[in-house]
Design an enzyme around this catalytic site. Sequence first.
Site: not given
Length: 376
Positions: A142-143, A146, A220
């Site tokens: 997930h990170e 980003h 988000d």
Amino acid sequence: QTLNALLVEMDGFTANENVIVIAATNRVDVLDPALLRPGRFDRQVVVNLPDAAGREQILRVHVRKVKLSPSVDLGPIARATTGFSGAELANLVNEAALIAARKNASAVSQQDLEEAREKVRWGRERRSLEISDREKYMTAVHEAGHALCLLKTELAKTLPLHKVTIIPRGPALGVTMMLPDEDKHSEYKKELLDYIVMAMGGRCAEEVVFNDISGGARGDIQQATAIARKMVCVYGMSEKLGPVEYGSSHGEVFLARDLTQTTRNFSEHTAQIIDEEIRRIVEENYTRALNILRDNKDALLLVADKLMEYETLSGEQIAELVDKGEMSSPPVRELPPAIPPAEDAPTDLQTPDDEPPAPEVQSGEKQQNSNSNPFS
């Protein structure tokens, strides 16, 4: 009663007493008009958040009460605290002093100030939180999504990637940190669209790697939707709706006024178009994020694997992984503090007044006592 008292006191001054009454508020919009008439509070001085130079001066005021290391430079800290108020800067210095005290250091170092800045902005690290390997890897993906979407857009020039961590901070299981190089005072359409791409990168990365999505992207989605709504209703950046403001108030709700008055100044048909435009903006940039991550899936998996290995990577290290496939200077992983060997081993939380454990207590009795109902 307060309003009447203020008016009586202000009307009690004569023209030759040379008395100036000053007041401060964060909600000028809810003041009674009787207070703002000429001769009363008829001048307004707007106090904005401090710029980089102002933040450095404020930091110099607050660090007078703490002992600083000779190598400390407040300039980078001031430039990296965009949007901080004076109270938040005072809190930053206080947190840095607490961090140095926990390390038994004789002075506050530059690293302590930077760690305090991250704690104030993004929350405190929660290394004690137990997370399964599967959930930890999903957080890493997930990170990484980003970070990769940020690096592949023009937004990285004005909002550089600072650090990515999968150590839980505050309510988040992982954080992608961005720090602007300079203060910003304007919003631009392309930057806002790129920000939505970056915000949706985490959810899109889960879809690309796992062919599934989690609920971790709720923050988000909220950010992306809020930006799209401002673009349509406030900034006039929708081609279909044009440069028109929709909705007369977008600030905080004042209970005595806003709950009894309607602030909607557009028709049902326009409301439907607004909803369609907001959804279009979000979905178009969601697709942009998907395409970026599908085209760079190998880099996405590499960054996620390195996050699993080191837990925290700087923006420069992630940029090297994306461009070259390796890091010239990998970080040193910080291990959590060791667990005391015995259950009753002394810790820094105990004091000399603590009662010693009862002698010769059977393990079965301990288990039973620990599981007993304290309200029984």
